[in-house]
Design a protein around this motif. Structure first.
Motif, PDB file in Angstrom:
ATOM      1  N   TYR A   1       0.823  -1.214   0.000  1.00 25.86           N
ATOM      2  CA  TYR A   1       0.000   0.000   0.000  1.00 25.86           C
ATOM      3  C   TYR A   1       0.857   1.264   0.000  1.00 25.86           C
ATOM      4  CZ  TYR A   1      -4.286  -2.755   0.962  1.00 25.86           C
ATOM      5  OH  TYR A   1      -5.353  -3.617   0.908  1.00 25.86           O
TER       6      TYR A   1
ATOM      7  N   TYR B   1      -6.806  -4.471  -3.598  1.00 30.04           N
ATOM      8  CA  TYR B   1      -6.903  -3.034  -3.903  1.00 30.04           C
ATOM      9  C   TYR B   1      -8.354  -2.740  -4.243  1.00 30.04           C
ATOM     10  CZ  TYR B   1      -1.823  -3.338  -4.231  1.00 30.04           C
ATOM     11  OH  TYR B   1      -0.503  -3.553  -3.945  1.00 30.04           O
ATOM     12  N   PHE B   2      -8.732  -1.467  -4.075  1.00 29.24           N
ATOM     13  CA  PHE B   2     -10.140  -1.089  -4.202  1.00 29.24           C
ATOM     14  C   PHE B   2     -10.336   0.093  -5.130  1.00 29.24           C
ATOM     15  CE2 PHE B   2      -9.470  -3.150  -0.122  1.00 29.24           C
ATOM     16  CZ  PHE B   2     -10.447  -4.135  -0.132  1.00 29.24           C
ATOM     17  N   ASP B   3      -9.299   0.453  -5.886  1.00 25.26           N
ATOM     18  CA  ASP B   3      -9.389   1.638  -6.743  1.00 25.26           C
ATOM     19  C   ASP B   3      -8.631   1.327  -8.030  1.00 25.26           C
ATOM     20  OD1 ASP B   3      -9.709   4.993  -6.022  1.00 25.26           O
ATOM     21  OD2 ASP B   3      -8.651   4.348  -7.849  1.00 25.26           O
ATOM     22  N   PHE B   4      -9.203   1.723  -9.167  1.00 25.74           N
ATOM     23  CA  PHE B   4      -8.542   1.434 -10.444  1.00 25.74           C
ATOM     24  C   PHE B   4      -7.164   2.104 -10.530  1.00 25.74           C
ATOM     25  CE2 PHE B   4     -11.373  -0.712 -13.681  1.00 25.74           C
ATOM     26  CZ  PHE B   4     -12.262  -1.210 -12.751  1.00 25.74           C
ATOM     27  N   ALA B   5      -7.005   3.253  -9.888  1.00 26.25           N
ATOM     28  CA  ALA B   5      -5.692   3.911  -9.904  1.00 26.25           C
ATOM     29  C   ALA B   5      -4.655   3.037  -9.191  1.00 26.25           C
ATOM     30  CB  ALA B   5      -5.781   5.291  -9.249  1.00 26.25           C
ATOM     31  N   HIS B   6      -5.104   2.333  -8.143  1.00 26.59           N
ATOM     32  CA  HIS B   6      -4.185   1.447  -7.414  1.00 26.59           C
ATOM     33  C   HIS B   6      -3.892   0.169  -8.196  1.00 26.59           C
ATOM     34  CE1 HIS B   6      -5.474   3.570  -3.413  1.00 26.59           C
ATOM     35  NE2 HIS B   6      -4.696   4.327  -4.169  1.00 26.59           N
TER      36      HIS B   6
ATOM     37  N   ASP C   1      -3.764   0.030 -11.379  1.00 24.99           N
ATOM     38  CA  ASP C   1      -2.848   0.503 -12.430  1.00 24.99           C
ATOM     39  C   ASP C   1      -1.436   0.699 -11.877  1.00 24.99           C
ATOM     40  OD1 ASP C   1      -4.968   0.536 -14.211  1.00 24.99           O
ATOM     41  OD2 ASP C   1      -5.262   2.710 -14.113  1.00 24.99           O
TER      42      ASP C   1
ATOM     43  N   ASN D   1      -9.835  -8.587  -7.907  1.00 24.50           N
ATOM     44  CA  ASN D   1      -8.381  -8.406  -7.948  1.00 24.50           C
ATOM     45  C   ASN D   1      -7.725  -9.401  -8.899  1.00 24.50           C
ATOM     46  OD1 ASN D   1      -6.969  -6.381  -5.751  1.00 24.50           O
ATOM     47  ND2 ASN D   1      -9.100  -6.863  -5.255  1.00 24.50           N
TER      48      ASN D   1
END
Ligand code: YRO
Length: 316
Positions: A146, A173-178, A180, A237
């Motif tokens: 993280y 992870y819980f966000d597309f930016a993460h 990526d 995920n």
């Protein structure tokens, strides 16, 4: 029609079926590892190890969760393990003809990780090294997975110390930016051959209403969530990294307690599928049951082998 063929391959290694234990469950002592070897699991992984042995956190540190039709777990084990040498000794006498062995590493510092990785490299064994990116980081900072700068440094240092194919275990992870950002780091390393998704969903809190209390002792009751609660998070995920990391193998972990769940992980892009909470609750017989249920589901769909549907998830 003949019974479906559950055999598969991981990095060209043949497996009787895609199932294995999740690290942490049934893999801390040699007696457990030997029982896993004799079980219907297609592969197996050791408990994440540190440089030297640890007792882990005070008990109760694992709790079975039951609810209306739900099965899950909450844990804050605190990395109880026998130390890296113990698992490398097991790896030196493991029967690799029977099934592949993964060696999970979770050093307390970067230096510890590099020492363990160098020991594994110098042992020159056909073991599959997996780095747990939820390992402790500098106190007060997020776990390496993280903290993308820390993750980049750790993966880079381990890759150059190991110089052979290895894998990483990721938390959800819980966000597309993460998705990526993590995939971009992993894709820069050609030796990084596989990605295991997911570790437990971190720092959940379960409350016992009658007692008005927490249910595990460490960390004021906060712990990693597993089981039914996490299946959709695990599938997301697995599929997110399957889409973003072409050329890397995905190992699915999270919420598997039926053959249908195994099928869903494979459809989302997993090559192997791990069993944690359900193995803890049911014992080693879970592997033969899941294989039987998977075969029955494949047969009902007219699939004769895993390659007929692996990674073939349809979108609307
Ligand atoms: O508590 C554990 O040993 C544990 N439990 C999990 O669900 N996942 C893990 O990766 C670990 C070991 C690593 C850590 C959470 C203690 C830093």
């Amino acid at each position: 029609m003949s019974a479906p063929d559950l055999s598969t391959e991981f990095l060209s290694l043949p497996l009787a079926n895609p199932l294995m234990n999740a690290s942490g469950v049934w893999c801390t002592r040699v007696a457990e590892l030997e029982a896993l070897l004799d079980s219907a699991a297609g592969a197996m992984v050791t408990k994440s190890c540190t440089l030297t042995r640890r007792d882990g956190n005070p008990e109760p540190r694992y709790r079975t969760l039951t609810g209306p039709g739900l099965a899950g777990s909450l844990n804050s084990m605190g990395l109880p393990n026998e130390g890296h040498g113990y698992y490398l000794d097991y790896a030196a006498q493991h029967d690799y003809e029977q099934k592949p062995l993964f060696f999970s590493v979770s050093g307390l510092t970067l230096d510890d990780n590099l020492t363990i990785v160098a020991a594994a490299r110098d042992a020159v064994l056909p073991v599959q090294l997996e780095l747990n990116l939820s390992c402790p980081n500098v106190p007060g900072k997020a776990q390496p997975a993280y903290d993308f700068a820390a993750m980049d440094e750790l993966v880079t240092e381990v890759a150059s110390a190991y110089r052979r194919p290895f894998g990483v275990k990721l938390p959800p992870y819980f966000d597309f930016a993460h998705f990526d950002a993590a995939a971009e780091i992993l894709n820069r390393h050609d030796h990084l051959a596989w990605v295991t998704c997911i570790n437990s969903v971190g720092n959940a809190l379960v409350i016992d209403t009658a007692n008005e209390s927490t249910v595990i002792r460490p960390k004021d009751g906060f712990g990693g969530l597993g089981g039914d609660y996490v299946l959709p998070i695990a599938l997301a995920n697995v599929n997110a990294f399957h889409r973003r990391c072409p050329g890397k193998v995905i190992i699915g972990c999270g919420g598997v307690r039926s053959g249908e769940h195994v099928f869903q992980h494979l459809l989302a892009g997993a090559t192997l599928v791990q069993v944690g909470t359900a193995l803890y609750e049911e014992g080693l017989g879970v592997f033969s049951r899941l294989n039987r249920e998977l075969a029955r589901l494949m047969e009902s769909k007219g699939y004769s082998r895993i390659a007929d549907f692996q990674g073939a998830l349809r979108t609307l």
